[in-house]
Design an enzyme around this catalytic site. Structure first.
Site, PDB file in Angstrom:
ATOM      1  N   ARG A  32       0.844  -1.195   0.000  1.00 46.10           N
ATOM      2  CA  ARG A  32       0.000   0.000   0.000  1.00 46.10           C
ATOM      3  C   ARG A  32       0.878   1.243   0.000  1.00 46.10           C
ATOM      4  O   ARG A  32       2.091   1.161   0.059  1.00 46.10           O
ATOM      5  CB  ARG A  32      -0.913   0.011   1.225  1.00 46.10           C
ATOM      6  CG  ARG A  32      -0.189   0.139   2.551  1.00 46.10           C
ATOM      7  CD  ARG A  32      -1.162   0.141   3.710  1.00 46.10           C
ATOM      8  NE  ARG A  32      -0.451   0.303   4.987  1.00 46.10           N
ATOM      9  CZ  ARG A  32      -1.044   0.251   6.170  1.00 46.10           C
ATOM     10  NH1 ARG A  32      -2.340   0.007   6.253  1.00 46.10           N
ATOM     11  NH2 ARG A  32      -0.329   0.424   7.270  1.00 46.10           N
TER      12      ARG A  32
ATOM     13  N   MET B  92       3.115   4.415  -0.761  1.00 53.40           N
ATOM     14  CA  MET B  92       4.110   4.738  -1.761  1.00 53.40           C
ATOM     15  C   MET B  92       4.649   3.492  -2.454  1.00 53.40           C
ATOM     16  O   MET B  92       4.913   3.500  -3.658  1.00 53.40           O
ATOM     17  CB  MET B  92       5.252   5.533  -1.117  1.00 53.40           C
ATOM     18  CG  MET B  92       5.984   6.412  -2.102  1.00 53.40           C
ATOM     19  SD  MET B  92       7.279   7.422  -1.322  1.00 53.40           S
ATOM     20  CE  MET B  92       6.272   8.476  -0.284  1.00 53.40           C
TER      21      MET B  92
ATOM     22  N   ASP C 156       9.379 -10.201   6.200  1.00 47.21           N
ATOM     23  CA  ASP C 156       9.849  -9.387   7.311  1.00 47.21           C
ATOM     24  C   ASP C 156      11.225  -8.869   6.923  1.00 47.21           C
ATOM     25  O   ASP C 156      12.203  -9.629   6.902  1.00 47.21           O
ATOM     26  CB  ASP C 156       9.924 -10.221   8.596  1.00 47.21           C
ATOM     27  CG  ASP C 156      10.378  -9.426   9.804  1.00 47.21           C
ATOM     28  OD1 ASP C 156      10.960  -8.337   9.628  1.00 47.21           O
ATOM     29  OD2 ASP C 156      10.171  -9.892  10.943  1.00 47.21           O
ATOM     30  N   VAL C 157      11.311  -7.583   6.613  1.00 45.46           N
ATOM     31  CA  VAL C 157      12.552  -7.028   6.066  1.00 45.46           C
ATOM     32  C   VAL C 157      13.688  -6.979   7.066  1.00 45.46           C
ATOM     33  O   VAL C 157      14.841  -6.690   6.696  1.00 45.46           O
ATOM     34  CB  VAL C 157      12.316  -5.612   5.483  1.00 45.46           C
ATOM     35  CG1 VAL C 157      11.420  -5.675   4.259  1.00 45.46           C
ATOM     36  CG2 VAL C 157      11.763  -4.655   6.542  1.00 45.46           C
TER      37      VAL C 157
ATOM     38  N   TYR D 230      13.367   8.067  13.665  1.00 46.60           N
ATOM     39  CA  TYR D 230      13.086   8.169  12.228  1.00 46.60           C
ATOM     40  C   TYR D 230      14.201   8.939  11.521  1.00 46.60           C
ATOM     41  O   TYR D 230      14.732   8.489  10.492  1.00 46.60           O
ATOM     42  CB  TYR D 230      11.735   8.849  12.021  1.00 46.60           C
ATOM     43  CG  TYR D 230      11.267   8.859  10.590  1.00 46.60           C
ATOM     44  CD1 TYR D 230      10.798   7.690   9.982  1.00 46.60           C
ATOM     45  CD2 TYR D 230      11.280  10.026   9.836  1.00 46.60           C
ATOM     46  CE1 TYR D 230      10.361   7.695   8.662  1.00 46.60           C
ATOM     47  CE2 TYR D 230      10.843  10.039   8.517  1.00 46.60           C
ATOM     48  CZ  TYR D 230      10.382   8.878   7.932  1.00 46.60           C
ATOM     49  OH  TYR D 230       9.947   8.890   6.630  1.00 46.60           O
TER      50      TYR D 230
ATOM     51  N   LYS E  15      16.852   7.573   8.629  1.00 45.89           N
ATOM     52  CA  LYS E  15      16.850   8.140   7.288  1.00 45.89           C
ATOM     53  C   LYS E  15      18.162   8.827   6.942  1.00 45.89           C
ATOM     54  O   LYS E  15      18.606   8.804   5.793  1.00 45.89           O
ATOM     55  CB  LYS E  15      15.664   9.105   7.135  1.00 45.89           C
ATOM     56  CG  LYS E  15      14.302   8.420   7.229  1.00 45.89           C
ATOM     57  CD  LYS E  15      14.140   7.317   6.191  1.00 45.89           C
ATOM     58  CE  LYS E  15      12.747   6.698   6.212  1.00 45.89           C
ATOM     59  NZ  LYS E  15      12.562   5.659   5.172  1.00 45.89           N
TER      60      LYS E  15
END
Length: 243
Positions: free
Chosen positions: A16, A18, A60-61, A152, A156
């Site tokens: 779902r 992006m 599961d990354v 976060y 990133k």
């Protein structure tokens, strides 16, 4: 003729938001796509919608064994992997004082460690193509700090550095690695109630649509970007230009 004809892609977090937008654009441009996500029902529905050249795997990354399985099954279904889009990620807005160690580590595992694992485990398959492209989805939070965004932003910012290191390491093998830094984009991760307020801070006076980010991802996956590696691509309507 599609811009991604002959390409085989893995897109994480593709059920779902992006990631789904990336999968749709890749499919439209002729790529064969393996969508991966922990959202099994949504992922299966997306693969069915996009047709026989798109498949879904629960993934599961943060797990090495899952990555090994995804790469192996993608190659078995479609051939060697030529494009990896490390898109899976989560956000958690919480002050440093109130964030627990477990919460911090979860964001880092999903957003940052997954990128390391993806690049590590796709490499053997991508070497067979001699023309690979890895696209790591970061954020403008990987370029500037924000309040209540310690985990976060850390994840990133890390993606940006990891991308540059991998680009240097993989360049001689013809594998390009770039990072994409979306600004405020209308996805389920962005609360709708905040969109109009946030838009007023953007020079273009609106938030991005997912397809606008996907178009950049398509460019980086395609041979049009054959001499582009180790670069940051910012898609934020001019927001970071105000820094």
């Amino acid at each position: 003729m599609g811009r991604l004809d002959g390409k085989v892609a893995i897109i994480t977090g593709g059920a779902r938001g992006m990631g789904a937008s990336h999968a749709k654009r890749f499919s439209e441009e002729g790529a064969k796509v393996m969508i991966t996500d922990i959202l099994e029902k949504e992922g299966e529905a997306m693969a069915t919608e996009l047709g026989r050249d798109v498949k879904f795997m629960k993934h599961d990354v943060t797990k090495s064994l899952d990555w090994e399985r995804v790469v192996a099954e993608t190659e078995s279904a479609f051939g060697p992997v030529s494009v990896l889009v490390n898109n899976a990620g989560i956000a958690l807005l919480k002050s440093i004082e109130k964030m627990t160690e477990a919460q911090y580590r979860r964001v880092i595992d999903i957003n940052q460690v997954s990128v390391f694992l993806g690049m590590k485990y796709v490499l053997s398959s991508m070497r067979k193509t001699e023309n690979g492209s890895i696209i790591n989805i970061s954020s403008i939070s990987g370029l500037k700090g924000n309040s209540e965004s310690i985990a976060y932003s850390a994840s990133k910012f890390a993606i940006r550095g990891m991308t540059k290191s991998a680009a240097i390491e993989f360049g001689a093998e013809g594998i390009r690695v770039n990072s994409v830094h979306p600004g405020i984009t209308e996805t389920p991760m962005v609360r709708k109630s905040r969109v109009s307020k946030l838009a007023r801070e953007i020079p273009l006076q609106r938030t991005a649509q997912p397809v606008e980010v996907s178009n950049m991802v398509v460019y980086l996956a395609s041979d049009e970007s054959s001499y582009v590696t180790g670069a940051d691509f910012v898609i934020d309507g001019g927001l970071t230009g105000k820094l």
